[in-house]
Design a protein around this motif. Structure first.
Motif, PDB file in Angstrom:
ATOM      1  N   THR A 212     -26.681 -51.516   4.021  1.00 28.33           N
ATOM      2  CA  THR A 212     -26.994 -52.929   4.285  1.00 28.33           C
ATOM      3  C   THR A 212     -28.413 -53.164   4.802  1.00 28.33           C
ATOM      4  O   THR A 212     -28.770 -54.304   5.090  1.00 28.33           O
ATOM      5  CB  THR A 212     -25.998 -53.516   5.306  1.00 28.33           C
ATOM      6  OG1 THR A 212     -26.044 -52.745   6.518  1.00 28.33           O
ATOM      7  CG2 THR A 212     -24.578 -53.488   4.766  1.00 28.33           C
ATOM      8  N   ILE A 215     -30.852 -55.988   3.472  1.00 28.56           N
ATOM      9  CA  ILE A 215     -30.704 -57.402   3.814  1.00 28.56           C
ATOM     10  C   ILE A 215     -31.909 -57.928   4.580  1.00 28.56           C
ATOM     11  O   ILE A 215     -32.303 -59.083   4.416  1.00 28.56           O
ATOM     12  CB  ILE A 215     -29.412 -57.610   4.639  1.00 28.56           C
ATOM     13  CG1 ILE A 215     -28.197 -57.328   3.750  1.00 28.56           C
ATOM     14  CG2 ILE A 215     -29.330 -59.017   5.212  1.00 28.56           C
ATOM     15  CD1 ILE A 215     -26.888 -57.319   4.515  1.00 28.56           C
ATOM     16  N   THR A 253     -28.118 -62.733  -1.339  1.00 28.75           N
ATOM     17  CA  THR A 253     -27.855 -62.340   0.050  1.00 28.75           C
ATOM     18  C   THR A 253     -28.203 -63.449   1.033  1.00 28.75           C
ATOM     19  O   THR A 253     -28.817 -63.211   2.074  1.00 28.75           O
ATOM     20  CB  THR A 253     -28.654 -61.074   0.398  1.00 28.75           C
ATOM     21  OG1 THR A 253     -30.042 -61.295   0.090  1.00 28.75           O
ATOM     22  CG2 THR A 253     -28.147 -59.890  -0.389  1.00 28.75           C
TER      23      THR A 253
END
Length: 325
Positions: A212, A215, A253
């Motif tokens: 992640t 992001i 996102t």
């Protein structure tokens, strides 16, 4: 095909029926005299090819049917009729390419309302994404992206820009900015609460997070993906293929970036907060730009298609037994 149900005062039924009869692509005309009670009037029913629907609805509004009566439009999944087949053949263009601007405006207006339900969905999606960020769990991130309702206001902004409706631009912007602001504040509070219960800690957000970390590290690919998703999302709205919106939702996102910014703020990690905010803005900007350009292209292509079909349409033949002179 589209099914139209009109309520028309008895004194104006003839002009409405005349319009329907003159509109290419219209069939199955039915007039129920005196059937309407509120408002009082006649009920006029007809089917129209989707590609002729937008022009017909606009003409009906010019006659004021929406003011002194009512216009109701429904999609028909199946119509078995030779008359309907001929109507679709005569109507210019293809139904799949037609944009019903009244329907699109109404749909984006509904999805761009700053309501308790809208904010609740966005806040829950952002909190789910916060859990995904802290656990470095890509599945939770995807789930949060699917739950987020932010495409509605984004589509509303694009539609309003193309239709030159400033009030809808501001309404959509209010829902978008206000919704994310509330969701991020609530998510920051959620992170503090989870930290107090020992479920979150600083090492979780400061760790490597291979699944992640993207992001909060925006690049040009983030914008490209958002742009492509914006095209797909807009096409799904204008073609009534809503299933494609799920794919759009899990491609960008926006919600995860908002969640990461909120959690990073709660732990005073301003570097991640800045990167996440940039990611959020890049995604939002890419979707709006793509949506606006897609609608402009559809509008131009549809106009060109109609003109081309009108130019090649053969002239109407005189009835049998009449002279051409």
């Amino acid at each position: 095909m589209l099914h139209l149900r009109l309520i028309v005062p008895a004194g104006r039924t003839d002009e409405v029926v005349d319009l329907l009869e003159r509109t290419v692509g219209t069939t199955h005309l039915v007039v129920l005299a005196g059937a309407a009670r509120d408002p009082v009037g006649d009920v006029v029913l007809c089917d129209v090819a989707r590609e002729a629907g937008d022009e017909l609805i606009g003409a009906l509004r010019e006659l004021g049917v929406d003011e002194y009566g009512a216009i109701t439009v429904e999609k028909t999944d199946l119509t078995l009729s030779a008359h309907a087949d001929r109507a679709e053949e005569e109507a210019p263009g293809e139904g799949a390419d037609a944009v019903l601007w009244e329907e699109l405006t109404e749909a984006t207006h509904e999805e761009s309302t700053f309501s308790v339900t809208y904010v609740s969905f966005l806040a829950v999606a952002t909190m789910l994404a916060a859990c995904g960020v802290m656990l470095d769990n890509a599945i939770l991130i995807v789930g949060a992206m699917a739950v987020g309702p932010e495409f509605g206001p984004l589509a509303g902004i694009s539609t309003a820009l193309v239709q030159r409706a400033p009030w809808l631009v501001w309404r959509s912007l209010y829902a978008l900015v206000g919704g994310f602001a509330v969701a991020m504040v609530l998510t920051a509070g959620f992170a503090w609460l989870m930290n107090a219960f020992g479920l979150f800690d600083a090492t979780m957000i400061e760790g490597a997070r291979p699944n992640t970390a993207f992001i909060w590290k925006p690049d040009w690919m983030s914008f490209v993906v958002a742009f492509l998703a914006g095209i797909a999302g807009t096409l799904s709205l204008t073609s009534a293929k809503s299933g494609a919106l799920i794919g759009v939702a899990i491609s960008v996102t926006t919600v995860p970036a908002a969640a990461n910014a909120a959690v990073a703020f709660s732990y005073s990690d301003y570097r991640q907060m800045t990167g996440s905010t940039q990611q959020l803005l890049a995604n939002l900007g890419g979707i709006v730009l793509a949506g606006t350009l897609t609608l402009l292209a559809q509008k131009a292509l549809w106009r060109a298609t109609r003109h081309r079909r009108a130019a090649v349409r053969p002239p109407a033949q005189a009835p049998a037994g009449t002279s051409g002179s």
